[in-house]
Scaffold this motif. Structure first.
Motif, PDB file in Angstrom:
ATOM      1  N   VAL A 196       0.230   8.965  10.239  1.00  0.00           N
ATOM      2  CA  VAL A 196       0.619   8.144   9.090  1.00  0.00           C
ATOM      3  C   VAL A 196      -0.662   7.536   8.511  1.00  0.00           C
ATOM      4  N   ALA A 197      -0.844   7.664   7.200  1.00  0.00           N
ATOM      5  CA  ALA A 197      -2.007   7.114   6.507  1.00  0.00           C
ATOM      6  C   ALA A 197      -1.564   6.035   5.527  1.00  0.00           C
ATOM      7  N   SER A 234       0.841  -1.192   0.000  1.00  0.00           N
ATOM      8  CA  SER A 234       0.000   0.000   0.000  1.00  0.00           C
ATOM      9  C   SER A 234       0.877   1.244   0.000  1.00  0.00           C
ATOM     10  N   ARG A 235       0.251   2.358  -0.299  1.00  0.00           N
ATOM     11  CA  ARG A 235       0.991   3.628  -0.279  1.00  0.00           C
ATOM     12  C   ARG A 235       0.853   4.274   1.092  1.00  0.00           C
ATOM     13  N   LEU A 236       1.957   4.926   1.515  1.00  0.00           N
ATOM     14  CA  LEU A 236       1.999   5.550   2.828  1.00  0.00           C
ATOM     15  C   LEU A 236       2.171   7.062   2.691  1.00  0.00           C
ATOM     16  N   PHE A 237       1.508   7.810   3.585  1.00  0.00           N
ATOM     17  CA  PHE A 237       1.639   9.263   3.673  1.00  0.00           C
ATOM     18  C   PHE A 237       1.796   9.626   5.139  1.00  0.00           C
ATOM     19  N   TYR A 238       2.481  10.778   5.392  1.00  0.00           N
ATOM     20  CA  TYR A 238       2.658  11.158   6.791  1.00  0.00           C
ATOM     21  C   TYR A 238       2.491  12.661   6.925  1.00  0.00           C
ATOM     22  N   LYS A 239       2.279  13.079   8.163  1.00  0.00           N
ATOM     23  CA  LYS A 239       2.138  14.489   8.498  1.00  0.00           C
ATOM     24  C   LYS A 239       2.531  14.662   9.955  1.00  0.00           C
ATOM     25  N   VAL A 240       3.264  15.765  10.218  1.00  0.00           N
ATOM     26  CA  VAL A 240       3.676  16.085  11.593  1.00  0.00           C
ATOM     27  C   VAL A 240       3.056  17.430  11.941  1.00  0.00           C
ATOM     28  N   VAL A 283       2.645  15.863   4.493  1.00  0.00           N
ATOM     29  CA  VAL A 283       1.539  16.265   3.623  1.00  0.00           C
ATOM     30  C   VAL A 283       0.531  17.036   4.452  1.00  0.00           C
ATOM     31  N   ALA A 284       0.412  18.297   4.180  1.00  0.00           N
ATOM     32  CA  ALA A 284      -0.461  19.139   4.997  1.00  0.00           C
ATOM     33  C   ALA A 284      -1.931  18.776   4.833  1.00  0.00           C
ATOM     34  N   GLN A 319     -10.534   9.447   4.796  1.00  0.00           N
ATOM     35  CA  GLN A 319     -10.553   9.581   3.353  1.00  0.00           C
ATOM     36  C   GLN A 319      -9.424  10.549   2.924  1.00  0.00           C
ATOM     37  N   TYR A 320      -8.652  10.137   1.890  1.00  0.00           N
ATOM     38  CA  TYR A 320      -7.602  10.991   1.343  1.00  0.00           C
ATOM     39  C   TYR A 320      -7.529  10.726  -0.155  1.00  0.00           C
ATOM     40  N   LEU A 321      -7.574  11.790  -0.926  1.00  0.00           N
ATOM     41  CA  LEU A 321      -7.571  11.695  -2.386  1.00  0.00           C
ATOM     42  C   LEU A 321      -8.715  10.807  -2.884  1.00  0.00           C
ATOM     43  N   ASN A 322      -9.879  10.980  -2.222  1.00  0.00           N
ATOM     44  CA  ASN A 322     -11.106  10.271  -2.600  1.00  0.00           C
ATOM     45  C   ASN A 322     -10.979   8.750  -2.516  1.00  0.00           C
TER      46      ASN A 322
END
Length: 469
Positions: free
Chosen positions: A162-163, A90-96, A107-108, A133-136
């Protein structure tokens, strides 16, 4: 065209089909419930594993954060190496961010986990998991609260979110679902095979019983005893054997009635036909009147014989038709005596009742005891000369009818209760059934019947029915 009702199909269903339906349908339901529960548990376990991996990603990011040049900086190469080399497809995204929501890195636009009243402590850390939900597209969020020491922040706490997209989880869930359905389907098929095999073996005694019943002769009413009869079928078999016994007895009674009627009525009917033919051809009034009187007597004898044949048949059927109840012999004897008073008076007989007890109650069928007393009185009136003294007497658990008629010779006394046995001299009309009916009634009531003759002065007869104590 005849209509078809669903109940007819249900009624026509075989026992095998019903057993399989009653067993397999609930079994399929239980296996379905088990599959649903097992699937839910497996999905929960998979989510636990992925959530742990997501937490480790957030923890890795937290460990790579540092405060430099007045802001939070992340060693992207080290963190990205972990995130992109160890994720599961899967793809991972993060934000602090800060606890107040101020963006620091990542990613704000990544959504935050919903705020809850109580924060959960899991994996020995303050971490919260939720869906978002992120990017639909659906993602799984892990939000870790981390203490960053030596940071130039008014508050040392930061939040690392982390998503993860759901592709890997959905693939795993589909694989779990397929494996669960496959295993449960195979289990259901195996269980169905065992149930069918067990039902086939279980109903095999019914097939043996069917064959025994089909091979029985039309006049064979002996009990059926199939081998290896299950305990649950024994009451059914006992009931059926009881029915066969009753049916055989009833058929035997009817056959005996037809044989007796054909044999006994042939003679009086032939005589009646001859007498009427002679009366028709005879021109002399006196002889014709004599022949008509003889025909009338023959008709009376035939009617009496028919009535006694029917009475005997009713008595033999009494076990299936009547239920014993409490009967007062005193009241019964008084009632039957009154019914015969007119006939006895017309013949010139003296009919009376002698009661030695106030009441005498026995368990019996009132109709049958009425028939027995009536037959004894009828016998005494029919076979005695005019002016005979007849006494109906009731004592403690017995009654008798005594007369001072001609009596019964000793050589006949042992046979008077046999059917169609006549102790009267030839020429005296009678069927030989009256005392046989009394004997049958006594036998059905557990009583005994006896004859005493002569009663006194070498004359008279007393016939008594008494109940054993």
């Amino acid at each position: 065209m005849s209509s078809f009702h669903p109940r007819q199909a249900h009624a026509a269903a075989s026992l095998r089909t019903r057993l399989l339906g009653w067993i397999l349908l609930p079994l399929a339901g239980l296996i379905g419930i088990n599959a649903w529960v097992g699937y839910g548990n497996a999905v929960q376990a998979a989510n636990e594993a992925y959530d742990r991996s997501l937490y480790l990603a957030a923890r890795t990011l937290a460990e790579e954060l540092e405060w430099r040049d007045g802001r939070v900086q992340l060693d992207v190469m080290k963190a990205a190496g972990y995130l992109f080399e160890n994720h599961t497809g899967s793809r991972l995204f993060y934000k602090v961010t800060t606890p107040a929501g101020q963006w620091l890195a990542g990613v704000a636009a990544l959504p935050d986990a919903p705020v809850r009243a109580l924060s959960a402590v899991k994996y020995f850390a303050l971490v919260q998991f939720d869906d978002g939900q992120y990017l639909n597209q659906p993602v799984r969020l892990a939000q870790l609260t981390h203490v960053m020491e030596d940071a130039g922040l008014s508050e040392p706490l930061i939040k690392i979110t982390v998503a993860e997209t759901m592709e890997a989880r959905q693939q795993l869930i589909q694989r779990i679902l397929w494996d669960t359905l496959s295993s449960q389907g195979l289990l259901l098929l195996a269980a169905a095979g065992l149930v069918i095999w067990g039902v086939q073996r279980g109903i095999r005694p019914l097939e043996a019983f069917r064959q025994q019943l089909a091979n029985k002769a039309a006049d064979d009413f002996l009990p059926i005893q199939p081998p290896d009869l299950p305990r649950e079928l024994r009451p059914l078999m006992e009931t059926l054997n009881g029915y066969l016994d009753r049916l055989g007895r009833l058929i035997e009674i009817r056959k005996r009635f037809l044989d007796n009627a054909a044999h006994q009525l042939r003679t009086p009917l032939t005589a009646l036909k001859t007498q009427l033919a002679l009366a028709q051809r005879n021109a002399e009034p006196q002889q014709a009147q004599a022949l008509l009187s003889a025909a009338r007597q023959t008709t009376d004898d035939a009617v009496r014989l028919t009535e006694q044949l029917l009475a005997m048949t009713r008595v033999e059927h009494a076990r299936e038709m009547h239920t014993p109840q409490t009967v007062d012999l005193v009241g019964l004897a008084r009632r039957v005596t009154q019914e015969h008073l007119l006939r006895a008076h017309q013949k010139g007989d003296d009919l009376g009742l002698e009661v030695q007890v106030a009441h005498c109650e026995v368990q019996a069928v009132d109709l049958l005891l009425h028939e027995a007393v009536s037959n004894l009185i009828d016998n005494a009136i029919h076979h005695g000369p005019a002016g005979t003294h007849i006494t109906v007497r009731v004592g403690e658990r017995w009654f008798e009818v005594e007369d001072d008629g001609p009596g019964i010779a000793p050589e006949h006394q042992a046979h008077v209760f046999e059917r169609f046995y006549r102790a009267a001299p030839s020429g005296v009309p009678g069927s030989g059934l009256g005392l046989a009916i009394v004997k049958e009634i006594a036998s059905q009531h557990g009583a005994e019947v006896s004859v005493r003759s002569p009663v006194s002065n070498e004359r008279g007869t007393a016939i008594r029915m008494h109940w054993r104590a």
